[in-house]
Design a protein around this motif. Structure first.
Motif, short mmCIF file in Angstrom:
data_model
loop_
_atom_site.label_atom_id
_atom_site.label_comp_id
_atom_site.label_asym_id
_atom_site.label_seq_id
_atom_site.Cartn_x
_atom_site.Cartn_y
_atom_site.Cartn_z
N PRO A 134 -103.33 -10.40 -35.17
CA PRO A 134 -103.43 -11.85 -35.38
C PRO A 134 -104.74 -12.38 -34.78
O PRO A 134 -105.12 -11.96 -33.68
CB PRO A 134 -102.23 -12.41 -34.61
CG PRO A 134 -101.31 -11.27 -34.42
CD PRO A 134 -102.13 -10.02 -34.43
N PHE A 136 -105.61 -14.94 -33.24
CA PHE A 136 -105.55 -15.49 -31.88
C PHE A 136 -105.69 -14.38 -30.84
O PHE A 136 -106.45 -14.50 -29.88
CB PHE A 136 -104.22 -16.23 -31.70
CG PHE A 136 -104.10 -16.99 -30.43
CD1 PHE A 136 -104.48 -18.32 -30.38
CD2 PHE A 136 -103.64 -16.38 -29.28
CE1 PHE A 136 -104.38 -19.03 -29.20
CE2 PHE A 136 -103.54 -17.09 -28.10
CZ PHE A 136 -103.91 -18.41 -28.05
N ILE A 137 -104.97 -13.29 -31.04
CA ILE A 137 -105.00 -12.17 -30.10
C ILE A 137 -106.32 -11.43 -30.17
O ILE A 137 -106.95 -11.13 -29.15
CB ILE A 137 -103.88 -11.17 -30.43
CG1 ILE A 137 -102.54 -11.80 -30.19
CG2 ILE A 137 -104.03 -9.91 -29.61
CD1 ILE A 137 -102.22 -11.98 -28.76
N LEU A 140 -108.91 -13.54 -28.63
CA LEU A 140 -108.66 -13.71 -27.20
C LEU A 140 -109.14 -12.46 -26.45
O LEU A 140 -109.78 -12.54 -25.40
CB LEU A 140 -107.17 -13.91 -26.94
CG LEU A 140 -106.75 -14.07 -25.49
CD1 LEU A 140 -106.85 -15.52 -25.07
CD2 LEU A 140 -105.35 -13.56 -25.26
N ILE D 265 -99.92 -19.31 -23.96
CA ILE D 265 -99.87 -19.09 -25.41
C ILE D 265 -100.15 -17.62 -25.71
O ILE D 265 -99.51 -17.02 -26.58
CB ILE D 265 -100.87 -20.02 -26.13
CG1 ILE D 265 -100.46 -21.49 -25.92
CG2 ILE D 265 -100.92 -19.71 -27.62
CD1 ILE D 265 -101.52 -22.48 -26.35
N ALA D 266 -101.08 -17.04 -24.98
CA ALA D 266 -101.37 -15.62 -25.19
C ALA D 266 -100.12 -14.79 -24.92
O ALA D 266 -99.80 -13.87 -25.70
CB ALA D 266 -102.50 -15.18 -24.27
N VAL D 269 -97.85 -15.05 -27.89
CA VAL D 269 -98.31 -14.36 -29.09
C VAL D 269 -98.26 -12.84 -28.89
O VAL D 269 -97.88 -12.10 -29.80
CB VAL D 269 -99.72 -14.82 -29.48
CG1 VAL D 269 -100.19 -14.12 -30.74
CG2 VAL D 269 -99.71 -16.33 -29.71
N ILE D 270 -98.64 -12.38 -27.70
CA ILE D 270 -98.54 -10.95 -27.43
C ILE D 270 -97.08 -10.51 -27.57
O ILE D 270 -96.78 -9.42 -28.04
CB ILE D 270 -99.07 -10.62 -26.02
CG1 ILE D 270 -100.58 -10.82 -25.98
CG2 ILE D 270 -98.73 -9.18 -25.62
CD1 ILE D 270 -101.19 -10.71 -24.60
#
Ligand SMILES: Nc1ncnc2c1ncn2[C@@H]1O[C@H](COP(=O)(O)OP(=O)(O)OP(=O)(O)O)[C@@H](O)[C@H]1O
Ligand SMILES: Nc1ncnc2c1ncn2[C@@H]1O[C@H](COP(=O)(O)OP(=O)(O)OP(=O)(O)O)[C@@H](O)[C@H]1O
Ligand SMILES: [Mg+2]
Ligand SMILES: [Mg+2]
Lengths: 331, 300, 524, 331
Positions: A134, A136-137, A140, D265-266, D269-270
């Motif tokens: 994803p 976001f990951i 990040l 948030i991380a 999501v993780i």
């Protein structure tokens, strides 16, 4: 055989010109919040409305604006890029490594630093499009990696460009009197990005992927390759932002960057681009970035206590986005 | 207090714009208070701004630009990176705005004077006391608030240099950085303690780090560690009073603010100023904490 | 309702209703009367305003003018929930299910059995759902996740959900578009059981045979206006069609025959996927329409998706014009001139937020570029041509795709692939949701395409369509090709025989197909 | 018309018992990354594997974990909440205002501080659900407002709870010997949140809205009211996190909080929750938060130079998420 004549029942083709005018009107209206805010500060503060301050506002928009323009592409595909802040710092450091440490000429070092941003984008793109991590990951993780590498490569010390006077000119020079080059560059990349987004295959596919990735893929478009390309392309703007910020500061600051991603993304979203993809524009992003700059500048010039500045900033952003939405619904 | 106009002091006195390295932390709030008090006393006005973290060099440059747009009568400036601000200092000069540097030196000949503490010397003082308390032997750790800002580096290097030079029996672990965040510093401290059962002492480089270290030590339940800190604040003062912390080095931020405004006013009146105005730093511990001189420098 | 309700008493009345959208007048002075105890069919061309009327009735939009009466009382739904409470239940043309929830959770959403105020009674929920599904003779697992169901089964869930409200009026907007004949039969039984004095059904469909079988009366609308209402018993299909489209239509035309000696352009051998397909082989000839018939879940869609590289094939060789080719992605397929038009237009076909021209030009975008720049004039011109040729009803090329009626959306997807000019086109349910007139136009188009030497694979669940249009028919069952029939052998009975062979369960069927007990899947 | 009976309209492939087992297996597999990382550090460092360090890791997870659990609800609806970091700081300050400045008893002040978090969530919910402001913007604005208000209300000074010894016990006390209360609280709220998410109407509609908001609305559910409710509910966790961090630090630190939102948030999501909504679990979120804590703790214990820690952290997160994805595809 079917022998059928269409009995005129053709639908009315309104839209056309009227539609075009309408959509242009909407964009003009999007300016409205910006204008209102600008006018307000001009009235309440004697220092705000001046050519010098106007340029100062533009100058302060350059870095966030550059990042925001690049990341507009990624966001329109429905992705997100959290690595642009620390990535910018890493590119600034790379610029220092190339130009100061390795002594490469500007004409080589600067493009290399920008390409390095593209490389980071490429890695993000591969992680997102090929490995299906994803966004976001994936970004990040890149944000953390870039943060660390910037410190490692610079030994946690700013790299100064004192011996490369031309470098500082990239940002502060005046090809046009009284206008810093950085502002010109921002204008130029905004135009280029705008054209790419609206007039080229790259742009069309950017929107298509964000609108419906699966349908785009089934339409015979190599979505994975394009996505990798779009992330890499957006990375070039991160690289450029790295060059511009280090040129402005005269040094590559390895730790200056964290948090910029949020501001850039905020500019994009305030400018009307949807985080769910498929919609957005460069002009909107610019307006979003300018709204933030003008607010920051105006509130400070009014000498509002700093703890209140954020409170007001938050409220004004809410109101601006809300009225923008109302207007769009009515337009 | 700042009041709603954001200007300290009142009336139509000369405006002194102060661009600091930060504004949220108590240290800067104390500088601000000193500046405002002094301005109020002398009939001047001040504004005080600073970026959110000491990493935001660009934001500070923007703030400096904006303050100059207000055409203040003098500028107080604590540079995150002096060279980044060079063009703006040049601009101040051409607008005939005298610049007073504070907190750390500005690498330029434009400032009329510098009101600062020697962070390195202060850190060395902390190192000296730590070394004394543990008898010049054993392992010590550093929890530093930042690895790139000048204050972070000076407070780290001052400590490391002194140890290297004067304490051959002491092993210094690689510095760890908690960003000045209390919670992160606490977690780091606990990891350090877990990984080094033979640890003797910890040095924390600012208030946030110190609070974290205190918490970390408390939570780990480890006894007999010598903690030295930096800056003040209620948590450190309490810890020193209770004996948990051996002592700390503090600058005198309120005084720094006062001296800053004082120097700025003199500069506005074209009075002669020394190249450097040293504001003091003090080592304080249980024995001298109630000393009025120390008390004046501490903030709660 | 009291027991005195009779067949002729009006249950739902619509009078003088107007509704406009920006640039579109969707309904004008619309009328309609649903009687108690009847099934009323509502027919009209794509974009005639059928769905819009239903959205007014269910409280999604509000009418600009006019009024409704339900059981004699004024009826003004304020919201979908309000409409449900008043006894009107709607199955929308586009699915309105929650994909991540299960069948049972979807059916009872908003009415979950609870223990206390907050706690859900999942056991009762599943039991209730099982009971309901049982009562409706639907073989669905209440615990299955809806997003993983086939389109047809999702439709069944919608129907179960609508009926679970015990509505007085049930409105079905093209409920059978995604169903094959067997499911249609099931659905019709459901409807017959549901209709009784005091209830009524409005049934929207483009399939005339179906309407003939299920409806008591039919109301025809055209261009947003009421045209006429006929008794089904006496009305002839061609008359209804004529009323609908305002002209006569020939529904018998067939494509020209294809001689067996035509060049084989595409040969697929031993195609296999992990989940379903087993040793699928067939070939496609120049200028031919190759029909793919089979029951729901037979694997026809999966063949197409695996062929164009949308899904991963575990094994299989594809030969194009005699050359072996490797197709890993739909982009590879497109490059080789193979286009695939998905059966699920909303998910896999359209860019819903983009305008009509962007959708039409998506696949063929490279035709309109010069040095990477898009020539908008050329693009507009081409899009305009297809909008005209397929009679796509849209106010302009700049209309957003999601604002088109369902059938017109389907036409846009077809236009996209026509613009691309592929040699081989795979149409998966190409006439789903398309009105009779437009259907004929599409058939005409398929004929023209084969005339130009293009080859077409047509996957369809409508047997009449398969029978009428195909030169040859590939019949599938349980992931296998059970038979390839020539046009003259292809009869309904024949196709259904091969479509219902179950070699995995039934040794006799396996023997008929010449499969060893383990099946041919063993080879690799 | 063809009237053929489908042999058996075959029921679905997944679902039922097999499905339940499969999905449980997946969750167990998600543990795998965590276990592998934990095992790795246990082997390479003699100090890592101990009860004390285990508790230290859990303790360090409490604040991020609490925020992450709350924001899981928001993310499952397809939203995002950037205000949880500074919002937590504001709630901590409010706790100080109630308990220290106003002298309210703990039993009143603590619930009030938590409710204050709910109030912020409520405002977010109203902005998102009723005013239709995109969640990113609405909560970004709240983030700025909360940051400012925390400073204003505390006069930029920490508020110390020295005179409320019971307050500090909330976090550091040991109802169970050797286990800090904060860890117990985290466990308790994880269970409560898990039950709410999977067994109640609230949870059901949370998933439903995230999966298909329009369909949910058409099913007669008052989506707007529920969304407001979900944001407000999630806000309670922000409030609780504010109480827990101030209890742990013994003071309300007005400037501590920015950046926590990204970490939380991380973690979410993780843990496998999708930012596009409809999917997610509390246990996943906990695992995500633990992965981050374990990595931070382990890398520090191994005395890896800090600039490298981020680089490694980024890479490990990538690999963990990637292998998790592969496993899921194959499971
Ligand atoms: N939300 C909307 N905005 C703009 N136009 C709309 C909207 N909804 C429907 N229309 C237009 O109103 C007209 C009627 O559409 P409607 O969906 O009712 O047609 P339909 O009879 O159901 O057609 P089909 O058989 O294709 O489903 C069409 O021209 C359509 O484009
Ligand atoms: N995206 C998907 N997810 C899960 N299962 C799927 C998916 N697509 C297809 N299937 C399964 O594969 C099987 C074959 O479906 P496919 O769509 O290929 O059949 P079909 O013959 O085209 O039938 P129809 O399209 O009429 O449903 C079905 O049992 C279906 O459940
Ligand atoms: Mg319709
Ligand atoms: Mg199919």
């Amino acid at each position: 055989m079917t022998t059928v004549k269409a009995p005129t029942a053709e639908p009315q083709r309104t839209g056309g010109v009227a539609g075009a005018i309408k959509s242009r009107l909407q964009q003009l209206l999007a300016f409205a919040s910006l204008i209102v805010i600008y006018a307000f500060f001009s009235i309440v503060s004697p220092f705000f409305f001046s050519y010098g301050n106007f340029i100062a506002i533009l100058f302060s928009t350059v870095v966030i604006g550059t990042l925001a323009i690049g990341t507009t592409f990624v966001i329109i595909t429905g992705g997100i890029d959290l690595s642009i802040g620390t990535g910018m710092a890493l590119c600034a450091v790379m610029s220092g490594v190339f130009i100061v440490n390795s002594g490469l000429p500007l004409a080589v070092g600067v493009p290399l630093a920008i390409l390095f941003g593209g490389l980071m984008g490429l890695v993000n793109g591969i992680n997102v499009a090929l490995l299906k991590i994803p966004p976001f990951i994936a970004t990040l993780a890149m944000m953390l990696v870039a943060e660390g590498l910037a410190l490692v490569l610079s030994h946690s010390t700013p790299i100064y460009f004192s011996d490369s006077p031309g470098y500082i000119e990239i940002s502060a020079g005046n090809l046009i009197p009284n206008v810093p080059n950085a502002v010109l560059i921002l204008a130029a990349i905004a135009i280029i990005a705008g054209v790419l987004l609206t007039k080229t295959v790259l742009g069309r596919y950017t929107y298509s992927i964000g609108s419906n990735e699966e349908a785009t893929a089934l339409s015979g478009i190599d979505v994975r390759r394009w996505k990798v390309g779009i992330y890499a392309f957006a990375g070039l703007f991160t690289g450029l932002a790295g060059v511009m910020i280090s040129a402005r500061l005269g040094s590559a600051q390895p730790a200056t960057g964290m948090g910029y991603e949020l501001q850039a993304i905020a500019a994009v979203v305030i400018g009307g681009t949807s985080l769910s993809g498929g919609k957005g524009s460069i002009i909107g992003t610019l307006i979003g970035a300018l709204i933030i700059s003008v607010l920051n500048n105006g509130l400070q010039i009014m000498s509002i206590p700093q703890e209140w500045q954020n409170v007001i900033l938050g409220c004004v952003i809410l109101v601006a986005v809300y009225t923008d939405r109302i207007r769009k619904r009515e337009a | 207090q700042g009041g709603d106009t954001g200007g300290g002091g009142g009336g139509n006195g000369p405006l002194i714009a102060i661009v600091s390295k930060g504004f949220q932390h108590q240290f800067w709030q104390a500088v601000k208070k000193g500046a405002e008090d002094e301005a109020a006393a002398k009939g001047a006005r001040t504004t005080f701004v600073g970026p959110a973290t000491e990493k935001d060099v660009e934001q500070q440059v923007n703030m400096l630009t904006n303050e100059l747009a207000k055409s203040p009568k003098a500028l107080g400036f604590a540079a995150l990176d002096s060279r980044a601000a060079a063009p703006l200092l040049q601009q101040a000069k051409s607008q005939n705005i005298p610049v007073v540097a504070f907190d750390s030196g500005v690498d330029s000949d434009i400032p009329v004077t510098t009101v600062a503490t020697d962070n390195k010397a202060a850190a060395a003082e902390a190192a000296k006391h730590l070394a004394e308390q543990i008898g010049g032997q054993g392992k010590v750790a550093l929890v530093v608030h930042d690895q790139t800002s000048l204050s972070g580096k000076d407070r780290r290097d001052g400590f490391l240099d002194w140890m290297a030079k004067n304490a051959p029996g002491i092993t210094v672990l690689p510095p760890q950085y908690g960003g000045g965040d209390q919670l992160e510093s606490a977690n780091i401290t606990k990891s350090i303690i877990a990984a080094n059962p033979d640890l003797k002492g910890i040095y924390a480089s600012n208030e946030g780090s110190a609070i974290g270290v205190i918490k970390g030590v408390q939570e780990s339940g480890k006894q007999g560690l010598t903690i030295v800190g930096f800056d003040s604040g209620k948590a450190q003062i309490d810890a020193i009073n209770s004996g948990l912390m051996a002592g700390a080095v503090t600058q005198d931020p309120v005084d720094m603010g006062r001296q800053l405004v004082d120097a700025a006013l003199k500069a506005i009146n074209h009075e002669q100023l020394p190249k450097r105005i040293d504001t003091a730093y003090y080592w304080y511990d249980k024995t001298n904490i109630n000393d009025p001189k120390i008390q004046a420098a501490l903030y709660q | 309702m009291s027991g005195v309700a009779t067949m002729t008493e009006p249950l739902l009345e619509v009078e003088g209703v107007d509704k406009s959208f920006p640039g579109v007048r969707a309904l004008h002075d619309m009328r309609l009367e649903l009687r108690s105890g009847e099934v009323l069919a509502l027919v009209g061309e794509n974009g005639a305003g059928k769905s819009t009327l239903m959205k007014l009735l269910s409280g999604i939009h509000s009418a600009d003018a006019g009024h409704f009466r339900l059981g004699g009382e004024p009826y003004q739904p304020a919201s979908p929930r309000h409409a449900l409470e008043l006894g009107i239940s709607i199955i929308h043309q586009e699915f309105n299910l929650v994909p991540h929830l299960t069948v049972a959770q979807n059916i009872f959403i908003g009415r979950e059995p609870r223990r206390g105020r907050l706690l859900l009674d999942e056991r009762k929920l599943n039991a209730d759902a099982a009971e309901l599904l049982d009562r409706l003779h639907l073989r669905l697992d209440p615990r299955a996740v809806v997003g993983e169901l086939t389109v047809a089964n999702q439709q069944m869930v919608e129907i179960a959900k609508a009926l679970s409200y015990d509505p007085r009026v049930l409105i079905m907007d093209e409920p059978t578009a995604a169903l094959n004949d067997a499911e249609v039969a099931t659905l019709h039984e459901l409807i017959r059981r549901f209709v009784r004095p005091g209830t009524g059904v409005i049934y929207i469909s483009h399939r005339m045979e179906e309407i003939k079988r299920i409806a008591d009366r039919v109301t025809v609308i055209r261009d947003g206006e009421y045209i006429d209402t006929l008794d089904m018993a006496t009305a002839a299909t061609p008359d209804i069609i004529a009323l609908m489209v305002g002209r006569a239509i020939d529904t018998e035309a067939r494509p020209e025959g294809v001689r067996a000696d035509r060049e084989v352009v595409l040969r697929v051998e031993g195609l296999r996927t992990r989940d379903l397909l087993k040793d699928v082989s067939f070939d496609l000839r120049h200028g031919e329409i190759l029909g793919f018939a089979g029951l729901m879940g037979a694997g026809r869609t999966e063949v197409a998706r695996a062929l164009v590289g949308a899904d991963k094939a575990e094994a299989g060789a594809v030969t194009l014009h005699g050359e072996p080719v490797r197709i890993a992605t739909p982009a590879d397929a497109a490059k080789l001139g193979i286009g695939y038009l998905s059966e699920d237009r909303k998910r896999f076909g359209l860019l819903l937020d983009q305008d009509v021209k962007a959708n039409i030009a998506l696949s063929a975008l490279r035709q309109f570029t010069k040095a990477g720049f898009v020539r908008d004039c050329a693009l507009r011109a081409k899009a305009d041509r297809y909008v005209g040729a397929l009679r796509i009803k849209t106010p302009s090329l700049d209309q957003t795709a999601k604002n088109l009626s369902g059938g017109n959306q389907q036409k846009v997807v077809i236009a996209k692939w026509l613009a691309k000019d592929c040699d081989i086109l795979i149409f998966d349910e190409p006439t789903r949701g398309i009105d009779v007139g437009a259907k004929e136009e599409i058939y005409q188009l398929l004929r023209e395409l084969t005339g130009q030497g293009k080859s077409i694979i047509m996957i369809s669940s409508e047997l009449p369509e398969i029978l009428r249009m195909s030169h040859r028919v590939v019949v599938m069952s349980e992931g296998r090709v059970t038979r390839v029939l020539d046009a003259d052998e292809a009869t309904q009975e024949n196709i259904m025989h091969y479509a219902t062979l179950r070699p995995d369960e039934n040794p006799a069927d396996a023997a008929e197909l010449g499969l060893a007990p383990e099946g041919k899947a063993g080879q690799s």
